[in-house]
Design an enzyme around this catalytic site. Sequence first.
Site, PDB file in Angstrom:
ATOM      1  N   ASP A  47       9.005 -25.758   7.319  1.00 34.27           N
ATOM      2  CA  ASP A  47       8.116 -25.384   8.420  1.00 34.27           C
ATOM      3  C   ASP A  47       8.199 -26.271   9.658  1.00 34.27           C
ATOM      4  OD1 ASP A  47       6.305 -23.692   9.612  1.00 34.27           O
ATOM      5  OD2 ASP A  47       4.540 -24.656   8.771  1.00 34.27           O
ATOM      6  N   HIS A 287       3.572 -31.990  10.024  1.00 32.47           N
ATOM      7  CA  HIS A 287       4.146 -31.232  11.140  1.00 32.47           C
ATOM      8  C   HIS A 287       3.087 -30.492  11.947  1.00 32.47           C
ATOM      9  CE1 HIS A 287       4.236 -28.430   7.684  1.00 32.47           C
ATOM     10  NE2 HIS A 287       3.983 -27.486   8.580  1.00 32.47           N
TER      11      HIS A 287
END
Length: 897
Positions: A47, A287
């Site tokens: 991701d 992230h």
Amino acid sequence: MINGAWSMNDEAAAHYQSIIDQFTWGFRILDDTVGECGKPKIGWQIDPFGHSREHASIMKQLGFEGLVIGRLDYRDKDKRKQEKNLDFMWNTNDNFDDAQIFTTMFPDFYVSESGFCFDVTCYDTTNITDDNIDDKVKEFTGRLDTYKEYYQTKNILLPMGGDFTFQKAEINFASIDKLIEGFKNHEKYNVIYSTPSCYIKAVKDEVKKNNIILKVKSDDFFPYASDSHSFWTGYFTSRPASKRFERIGNNILQSAKQLTTFSRINGNDDDKNILKLRMAMGVMQHHDAITGTEKQAVTDDYSLQLDEAIKEAQKPLSNIIRDLLKKNDNVSVDLKLSTCLLSNVSICDTTQNDRFLVAIQNPLSKTVSHYVRLPVDGDNYKVTGPDDEEIKYDMFDAMHDFGFIKGATPAKKELVFQAADLPPLGIKLFYVEKIDGISKSYHKFEDVTTDRAFGDQKSNGFTIDTKGKLATITINGQHLNIVQDFFFYNGYSGSSSSAVNRASGAYIFRPDGEAIQVATALPKLQFAKGDLVDEILQVYNDEITQVIRVYKGKDDSYIEFDWLVGDLKLGDKGKEVFTKFTASSIKNNEIFYTDANGRQQIKRQRNKRSDYDYDSSEEPVTSNYYPITSKIVIKDETQKLEVAVLNDRAQGGSSLKDGEIELMIHRREKADDSFGVNEVLNEQQYGKGLYVRGQHYLTLGKTDGSGAVLERDLAHKKLLAPLVLVGNAENLTLDQLKEEINFKFEGLKTSLPDNVQMLTLEPWNNSYILRLEHIFENNEDTEMSKEVTIDLTDLFSLFNITELIPVTLGANQKLETGDSSVIKRFARALKLTDDSTDLKITLKPMEIKTFIFKTDKNNDGGEDNGTTDGKDDSNNSQALSSTSMLVVFMSTIYMLF
């Protein structure tokens, strides 16, 4: 078990030291709770918004056998599909002989195939029943007929699930079971439950059996674009205050780990206090954390977690430092040392007292000098150093009145002195007291008239032009005409309903029009010259203030730009402020260099990609933006000159024209880019747009390696700056202190070589972790890039190493003692004797070696506090209750054909 880190970290804005730390801590949790079966072998980075070469190199050094990635430019992926190149080998580091890691990706995205999402959260839920099974098998077969053309082997890995799915797992598995049942005795495909580990093993086995040659990738996957107008380069800079706070957290964590190591060696039990900081820093690497791509409330929570963790970590530091400095065991004086995290807005209650202590801990493994800058309110001071000497200081007006701050009174002045020759992993103590009179060391800012030269024009200095802007710099006697100025882009404020209407947001940087200069002339320009440093104060407007300064020490080969940017005024578009350095004589021929996570240097070419073609005219600015974690460099090979700008936090940047470097500083938007935050990036504090303060460091050197040496040295000094702690000394006289404590402690008996850094020293179970790194690449410098050997014998002042076990980078697996690169989990420990040569460690360029070691100290504090905070807890570990730890619940379906 895959990945196993504390979080699935970002790969653009995260620094390699924090990446290694959060993987190591995640592995520790798995070891303590799952045991041997829980050692991950596969990297799972599906991701993050683009993928880093250095991060892949870290995966390899962790002992991973493969890596699954997710996001790369849509044109790159389309080309890879056409070339059957979704399985490939990634050459992660040119400095190593064995640096390739098998890498793969899903044929589409990391969520279930459309029409095959069976979760209650799915929009197109169609559960498989006896009535529709034949149609669903036929539909799924069609997908597989397409996907098998993307790979060279007869294996396909498809995800079944996604973000927030499997909330009612039985629904998912019931339909997946039926789908698998429907493929029994299928003429073309065998569909089974599987894992990334099984998939990678199957692919590798087939590659070996059939002599298949997988293509090799050598650089990285930045920038990531999901369509022609959506370049994910805004997050390189988004939420700059949070990005800086993360760096401060890392700095404090490294010092705290070193100090608690020394404390435990001396028989104390203080390492429990760093548990929360380890976890908070692990969360910050996520992230959707370090990237700034989270909602404001989540950002606030991250900051709260980190602030509380820092406060917890610093609790024992005052007593640890006292114990390291005390002259005898009966000393119990309370130094009351703590950090001053608000000194960047000129607030520090302790230093605004009449008397205070300053303790400075050097986390680097070599001797350094550091300029201490503290907020004060007095007119005259005396600073006494470790050898009872009076320390020379400068005092300046604060760069801003910080009148927007509520609930505190910022100091009006700053006290600056040099803490010279701080010993490696050592401490120096200073005593500061107000005295009567007006100090001759106070240098009030005055209007600039004719004097426009600062520093020493023969060694290190700069000049300004008639408009008050930077005109020239001199670094180590080398001169360069160079201009620095502030500009901004208007952020596109479209509806984001399609690619052409994509807005600039937390993820996306999309400028609307050309860059706009903030001010052609400065309404306020003042200067002050001291014995230690010269400064000019530039006020552009209410949004931007900057101090340019040059320090006067012999090793201060850089110019510092200390900027304050905030309360950005918006019209109907966003505003994206950047600083630009222009050296028109530098011809870098469209080539520039950016760091990868603060470590490797990656070559970039304007409007060019190594693996695919793209039309740069669609987004000429943002398509050339790259993550700058540590530095950006342009080189003129004809003049043999290189110009570098180093930063104090992750930012986006580029060289859009020859001789130019630009770095994005702050962003405030009018629209959301519709990629998941569902909130406009519009940070505010105290009823105004958020102000952010930070530093850039401009330097100049030769391309023969001397420039790189200066840059590497400066980057480490700024990343791991000495930890400055202050303590109220209102009830402590200097004479009292001198009777009870020493003013200096040396952690190492000698400095390590200049091309080596002790990356990690921390308590670990009933032992300790030691990491040593070579900080230079091959051919970066004729001397510093050489192989180097360090002797650990008699290196530490408090202990000797008696047992040294080589382990993988994540400290969870022992290395075999033979020549093979395969990891052995059960290698014998190296038993060391007084005359043994086993304590001599050799490092090749860019190499990091990790060890578990034990010492000769009988009063060692014993086993560390593991995954708890040291309190009685009958429930599961506090660490396991964290939602940040990555445990894979996503089912995967595996096709053989």
